[in-house]
Write an enzyme that holds these catalytic residues in place. Structure first.
Site, PDB file in Angstrom:
ATOM      1  N   TRP A 181      -3.683  -1.956  -1.551  1.00 12.89           N
ATOM      2  CA  TRP A 181      -3.648  -3.191  -2.346  1.00 12.89           C
ATOM      3  C   TRP A 181      -4.067  -4.270  -1.362  1.00 12.89           C
ATOM      4  O   TRP A 181      -3.333  -4.622  -0.437  1.00 12.89           O
ATOM      5  CB  TRP A 181      -2.238  -3.444  -2.872  1.00 12.89           C
ATOM      6  CG  TRP A 181      -2.140  -4.604  -3.816  1.00 12.89           C
ATOM      7  CD1 TRP A 181      -2.377  -4.594  -5.151  1.00 12.89           C
ATOM      8  CD2 TRP A 181      -1.760  -5.950  -3.486  1.00 12.89           C
ATOM      9  NE1 TRP A 181      -2.170  -5.862  -5.676  1.00 12.89           N
ATOM     10  CE2 TRP A 181      -1.791  -6.709  -4.666  1.00 12.89           C
ATOM     11  CE3 TRP A 181      -1.397  -6.587  -2.300  1.00 12.89           C
ATOM     12  CZ2 TRP A 181      -1.480  -8.062  -4.708  1.00 12.89           C
ATOM     13  CZ3 TRP A 181      -1.090  -7.937  -2.344  1.00 12.89           C
ATOM     14  CH2 TRP A 181      -1.132  -8.662  -3.544  1.00 12.89           C
ATOM     15  N   ARG A 239       1.680   1.598  -5.979  1.00 11.92           N
ATOM     16  CA  ARG A 239       1.881   0.610  -4.913  1.00 11.92           C
ATOM     17  C   ARG A 239       0.613  -0.172  -4.579  1.00 11.92           C
ATOM     18  O   ARG A 239       0.662  -1.206  -3.908  1.00 11.92           O
ATOM     19  CB  ARG A 239       2.369   1.319  -3.645  1.00 11.92           C
ATOM     20  CG  ARG A 239       3.668   2.057  -3.822  1.00 11.92           C
ATOM     21  CD  ARG A 239       4.037   2.762  -2.556  1.00 11.92           C
ATOM     22  NE  ARG A 239       4.309   1.824  -1.500  1.00 11.92           N
ATOM     23  CZ  ARG A 239       5.474   1.253  -1.265  1.00 11.92           C
ATOM     24  NH1 ARG A 239       6.507   1.542  -2.025  1.00 11.92           N
ATOM     25  NH2 ARG A 239       5.633   0.396  -0.287  1.00 11.92           N
ATOM     26  N   GLU A 282      11.013 -12.877 -20.265  1.00 15.52           N
ATOM     27  CA  GLU A 282      10.621 -11.501 -19.952  1.00 15.52           C
ATOM     28  C   GLU A 282       9.557 -11.002 -20.938  1.00 15.52           C
ATOM     29  O   GLU A 282       8.589 -10.342 -20.539  1.00 15.52           O
ATOM     30  CB  GLU A 282      11.885 -10.614 -19.971  1.00 15.52           C
ATOM     31  CG  GLU A 282      11.681  -9.126 -19.729  1.00 15.52           C
ATOM     32  CD  GLU A 282      11.034  -8.777 -18.403  1.00 15.52           C
ATOM     33  OE1 GLU A 282      10.822  -9.660 -17.555  1.00 15.52           O
ATOM     34  OE2 GLU A 282      10.695  -7.593 -18.223  1.00 15.52           O
ATOM     35  N   ASN A 316       0.628   0.109   6.120  1.00 15.99           N
ATOM     36  CA  ASN A 316       1.131  -0.664   4.983  1.00 15.99           C
ATOM     37  C   ASN A 316       1.874  -1.864   5.545  1.00 15.99           C
ATOM     38  O   ASN A 316       2.778  -1.701   6.353  1.00 15.99           O
ATOM     39  CB  ASN A 316       2.089   0.199   4.162  1.00 15.99           C
ATOM     40  CG  ASN A 316       2.846  -0.613   3.127  1.00 15.99           C
ATOM     41  OD1 ASN A 316       2.342  -1.612   2.620  1.00 15.99           O
ATOM     42  ND2 ASN A 316       4.054  -0.195   2.808  1.00 15.99           N
ATOM     43  N   GLY A 317       1.475  -3.059   5.134  1.00 15.35           N
ATOM     44  CA  GLY A 317       2.148  -4.269   5.622  1.00 15.35           C
ATOM     45  C   GLY A 317       1.110  -5.306   5.992  1.00 15.35           C
ATOM     46  O   GLY A 317      -0.045  -5.234   5.571  1.00 15.35           O
ATOM     47  N   LYS A 349       5.868  -9.740 -19.763  1.00 17.05           N
ATOM     48  CA  LYS A 349       5.341  -8.398 -20.073  1.00 17.05           C
ATOM     49  C   LYS A 349       3.972  -8.518 -20.723  1.00 17.05           C
ATOM     50  O   LYS A 349       3.043  -7.796 -20.378  1.00 17.05           O
ATOM     51  CB  LYS A 349       6.266  -7.624 -21.025  1.00 17.05           C
ATOM     52  CG  LYS A 349       7.579  -7.121 -20.481  1.00 17.05           C
ATOM     53  CD  LYS A 349       7.482  -5.984 -19.506  1.00 17.05           C
ATOM     54  CE  LYS A 349       7.350  -6.478 -18.116  1.00 17.05           C
ATOM     55  NZ  LYS A 349       8.483  -6.567 -17.262  1.00 17.05           N
ATOM     56  N   HIS A 368      10.528 -30.685 -26.844  1.00 16.10           N
ATOM     57  CA  HIS A 368      10.263 -31.584 -25.708  1.00 16.10           C
ATOM     58  C   HIS A 368       8.882 -31.347 -25.101  1.00 16.10           C
ATOM     59  O   HIS A 368       8.643 -31.746 -23.972  1.00 16.10           O
ATOM     60  CB  HIS A 368      11.352 -31.422 -24.647  1.00 16.10           C
ATOM     61  CG  HIS A 368      12.716 -31.747 -25.168  1.00 16.10           C
ATOM     62  ND1 HIS A 368      13.129 -33.032 -25.425  1.00 16.10           N
ATOM     63  CD2 HIS A 368      13.738 -30.937 -25.559  1.00 16.10           C
ATOM     64  CE1 HIS A 368      14.359 -33.009 -25.923  1.00 16.10           C
ATOM     65  NE2 HIS A 368      14.744 -31.741 -26.020  1.00 16.10           N
ATOM     66  N   GLU A 396       1.220  -9.705 -18.179  1.00 18.46           N
ATOM     67  CA  GLU A 396       0.816  -8.856 -17.058  1.00 18.46           C
ATOM     68  C   GLU A 396       0.040  -7.619 -17.471  1.00 18.46           C
ATOM     69  O   GLU A 396      -0.793  -7.151 -16.703  1.00 18.46           O
ATOM     70  CB  GLU A 396       1.995  -8.517 -16.134  1.00 18.46           C
ATOM     71  CG  GLU A 396       3.066  -7.683 -16.736  1.00 18.46           C
ATOM     72  CD  GLU A 396       4.241  -7.481 -15.772  1.00 18.46           C
ATOM     73  OE1 GLU A 396       4.069  -7.574 -14.554  1.00 18.46           O
ATOM     74  OE2 GLU A 396       5.343  -7.209 -16.265  1.00 18.46           O
ATOM     75  N   LYS A 420       3.141  -2.565  -7.681  1.00 15.78           N
ATOM     76  CA  LYS A 420       4.533  -2.330  -8.054  1.00 15.78           C
ATOM     77  C   LYS A 420       5.499  -2.912  -7.039  1.00 15.78           C
ATOM     78  O   LYS A 420       6.593  -3.329  -7.371  1.00 15.78           O
ATOM     79  CB  LYS A 420       4.742  -0.821  -8.182  1.00 15.78           C
ATOM     80  CG  LYS A 420       6.104  -0.408  -8.683  1.00 15.78           C
ATOM     81  CD  LYS A 420       6.238  -0.684 -10.151  1.00 15.78           C
ATOM     82  CE  LYS A 420       7.632  -0.387 -10.675  1.00 15.78           C
ATOM     83  NZ  LYS A 420       7.901  -1.133 -11.911  1.00 15.78           N
ATOM     84  N   CYS A 476       0.866  -1.167   0.000  1.00 14.56           N
ATOM     85  CA  CYS A 476       0.000   0.000   0.000  1.00 14.56           C
ATOM     86  C   CYS A 476       0.908   1.223   0.000  1.00 14.56           C
ATOM     87  O   CYS A 476       2.103   1.126   0.250  1.00 14.56           O
ATOM     88  CB  CYS A 476      -0.863   0.030   1.251  1.00 14.56           C
ATOM     89  SG  CYS A 476      -1.806  -1.474   1.468  1.00 14.56           S
TER      90      CYS A 476
HETATM   91  C1  F6R Z   1       7.179  -7.399 -13.726  1.00 14.59           C
HETATM   92  C2  F6R Z   1       7.502  -6.842 -12.430  1.00 14.59           C
HETATM   93  C3  F6R Z   1       7.629  -7.776 -11.278  1.00 14.59           C
HETATM   94  C4  F6R Z   1       8.840  -7.372 -10.431  1.00 14.59           C
HETATM   95  C5  F6R Z   1       8.916  -8.235  -9.173  1.00 14.59           C
HETATM   96  C6  F6R Z   1      10.141  -7.908  -8.330  1.00 14.59           C
HETATM   97  O1  F6R Z   1       7.071  -6.398 -14.699  1.00 14.59           O
HETATM   98  O2  F6R Z   1       7.649  -5.666 -12.285  1.00 14.59           O
HETATM   99  O3  F6R Z   1       7.742  -9.094 -11.711  1.00 14.59           O
HETATM  100  O4  F6R Z   1      10.001  -7.506 -11.204  1.00 14.59           O
HETATM  101  O5  F6R Z   1       7.764  -8.038  -8.390  1.00 14.59           O
HETATM  102  O6  F6R Z   1      10.138  -6.580  -7.905  1.00 14.59           O
HETATM  103  P1  F6R Z   1      11.455  -5.858  -7.433  1.00 14.59           P
HETATM  104  O7  F6R Z   1      12.378  -5.794  -8.590  1.00 14.59           O
HETATM  105  O8  F6R Z   1      10.999  -4.503  -6.966  1.00 14.59           O
HETATM  106  O9  F6R Z   1      12.041  -6.677  -6.324  1.00 14.59           O
END
Ligand code: F6R
Length: 604
Positions: free
Chosen positions: A74, A27, A477, A98-99, A481, A500, A484, A599, A2
């Site tokens: 969140w 967040r 990756e 937050n937590g 992308k 395989h 998500e 995030k 949050c």
């Molecule tokens: C994907 C993404 C997440 C973060 C993951 C780790 O686009 O952003 O998969 O990479 O949650 O987050 P950090 O790098 O902040 O530890």
């Protein structure tokens, strides 16, 4: 997960709180609320959904007051409803949190026996009730201290009390930064919320409590003993956290990658690539004399950067490297000793799994180096050394520029480890690093071509991403992308693994995006590509500029500049980021704040 913000000063604070929350919305964005103290009375306004709902409420009700707190949520415990939105109140106390309070069930039944009546399903509400209960015969501060002693888990909490013109802030395992103004004080989860108001910050440590008043503040431990603090001045412009003329933060961040990679090399790759100065002096003797093994822990996109790191460090420095999901690493009794280096990679520096993995490895005697984008966040502060990525604030939930700056740090680190181990600096490669930003710029200038591909392919429901060697993590990756932000099912695989199993999926309805750059695996990739076409699969190839002969083997093609094979991930990932972005935009999803994601993942 949050975002929290607090303000105390002379200004009517609702605008400051809303403005701050808009910078923290990355967040968490399922509900939001503020509380404002005015003449011994606290007004709370809360809404479910995005922040716009709260703007409307504030506009209608125009709450007055110069002391306030705000929260964007969140959800972890309790659905994202208006009732469950923060702030929560009990008696004369109002809090935001937050937590996660891990022992909230026991505390809740204890409080219920004491007569507390709960109105939400959240874990956080217990904090307000504990404060209310503990305040009998105690001062505000003493009640806070007694409350903290009962809490287990992760928390960054702001408290308002109807009878005191102050904000009490305390934290354990969740981020909190104080902004020092002139005649006003701020506190928030992260600095982008405060950049417009101050450049002077105090990064709070776990186990600290701050009492903020208009013209002063004091820092204490959880027993109310005074603590020293350091004010840091950061020259980050608020514009770095603005969208500018871009439709979404994600697009802006993709287009910033030439700048952010240059910034990450700046001051480190020196004399045109003749010298490398990596700020790891604390660990250099260890690298030279003791290092036998590297273990990289990370999550999500940062984990993909770790996989690239494995190839680079093993290839250049000849040190064995394992890469682990931090959430798995923590719970599989790993083998670590004093000759091991743990590299934690994290954009936010707050990811709970990554943070706990390094704490555990440290206790087992390993050295910890973190690669992080957020200054003074928890992961760097728990490490023996840190290499910052200078991506600037990354607001879009899907990580883009943080990823390529992580690659920039990792390639420098691999070159540095090789130098420590062999005494030999790879000047040729170091010089080539300096050409990366310009080459990325060249790719970005062709973004229209990726837009055309997105227009052609956005209606497919499944995609396969393939790559070999250093391009295998890039395939993962690219798939992440796309999933998500566009909610399209996508799988990343090593090209050679396709036969395989995944090849059974291939037909005219499942296009494949394949990294087919001209390196020593090119011929093998070409065979994989033909195997797909033989099964009516559509193929989009990411190929090396000038390789026109590949055209006959694929449906569509996007060229990236020629480079040393070790640097290819910097270039092959850019079209995949753009493809995911344009597909999501065409589909009309919420690109910067995709559903169910946040995030910064500060829960396990
Ligand atoms: C994907 C993404 C997440 C973060 C993951 C780790 O686009 O952003 O998969 O990479 O949650 O987050 P950090 O790098 O902040 O530890």
């Amino acid at each position: 997960m949050c975002g929290i913000i607090g303000y105390i000063g002379d200004k009517n604070c609702s605008d400051i709180l809303l403005q701050g929350l808009s910078k923290l919305e990355y967040r968490g964005y399922d509900s939001a609320g503020i509380a404002i103290l005015n003449n011994n009375n606290i007004t709370r306004l809360k809404t479910e959904g995005k922040l716009q709902g709260l703007y409307a409420k504030v506009y209608l009700e125009k709450p007055e007051g110069t002391i306030g707190i705000g929260h964007t949520r969140w959800a972890t415990h309790g659905a994202p409803t208006t009732i469950n939105a923060h702030p929560h109140s009990a008696g004369k106390f109002t809090i935001i949190h937050n937590g996660i309070i891990e022992n909230y069930k026991e505390l809740k039944s204890y409080l219920q026996k004491e007569g507390a009546i709960f109105s939400t399903e959240t874990d956080s509400e217990i904090i307000a009730h504990l404060l209310d209960l503990n305040s009998k015969n105690l001062t505000f501060e003493e009640a806070v201290v007694k409350t903290i002693s009962k809490l287990e888990g992760a928390f960054a909490v702001l408290v308002l009390f109807e009878e005191a013109e102050k904000i009490v802030a305390f934290k354990q395992h969740s981020p909190m930064v104080i902004g020092v103004g002139s005649g006003e004080m701020f506190v928030a989860s992260d600095i982008p919320a405060l950049l417009e108001y101050t450049k002077r910050f105090i990064f709070m440590n776990d186990g600290e409590l701050a009492i903020l008043e208009k013209n002063s503040f004091n820092l204490y431990d959880f027993s109310l003993n005074s603590k020293e603090y350091k004010i840091e001045t950061l020259n980050i412009s608020p514009l770095m956290a603005e969208k500018g003329n871009y439709k979404h933060f994600m697009l802006k961040e993709i287009f910033e990658q030439n700048r952010s990679i240059s910034d990450t090399f700046r001051g480190r790759v020196l004399n045109g690539g003749e010298k490398l100065d990596l700020d790891t002096s604390e660990l250099n003797d260890f690298f030279k004399n003791s290092l036998k093994r590297v273990i990289i822990t990370a999550c999500g996109t940062s984990w993909h950067a770790g996989l690239v790191g494995k190839y680079l460090i093993e290839h250049l420095a000849r040190v064995p490297v394992e890469v682990d999901y931090a959430s798995e690493y923590r719970y599989r009794s790993p083998i670590v000793d004093e000759n091991s280096l743990i590299i934690a990679i994290s954009q936010s520096g707050e990811t709970a799994d990554t943070l706990f993995s390094i704490k555990m490895a440290k206790e087992m005697g390993a050295k910890v180096l973190s690669i992080c984008n957020v200054f003074q966040s928890s992961i760097p502060r728990s490490s023996d050394a840190v290499l910052y990525t200078y991506a600037g604030p990354e607001i879009g939930v899907a990580s883009t520029k943080a990823f390529t700056t992580q690659l920039a740090v990792i390639i420098m680190l691999a070159i540095h480890l090789k130098e420590c181990k062999t005494g030999e600096l790879d000047v040729k490669l170091l010089k080539e690093l300096l050409s990366i930003p310009e080459k990325i710029d060249g790719i970005l200038q062709n973004s229209e071509l990726i837009l055309e591909l997105a227009q052609k392919y956005h209606h497919f429901r499944d995609f396969l991403f393939l790559g070999r060697g250093l391009n295998f993590p890039i395939a993962l990756e690219g798939a992440l992308k796309l999933k998500e932000i566009s909610y399209i099912h996508a799988e990343g695989y090593p090209s050679g693994e396709m036969k395989h199993g995944p090849i059974a999926l291939v037909d005219e309805d499942m296009p494949t995006i394949i990294m087919a750059t001209k390196n020593n695996q090119y011929e093998k990739v070409l065979s994989n590509l033909q195997e797909i076409r033989a099964r009516s699969g559509k193929v989009i190839a990411i190929a090396t500029e000038g390789n026109n002969s590949i055209k006959e083997f694929c449906d569509d093609i996007f060229f990236v500049p020629e480079s040393s094979a070790l640097l290819e991930p910097f270039f092959t990932v850019i079209p995949l980021q753009l493809f995911a972005y344009y597909v999501a935009d065409i589909k009309g999803t919420d690109v910067d704040q995709p559903r169910n994601l946040a995030k910064c993942v500060t829960v396990e």
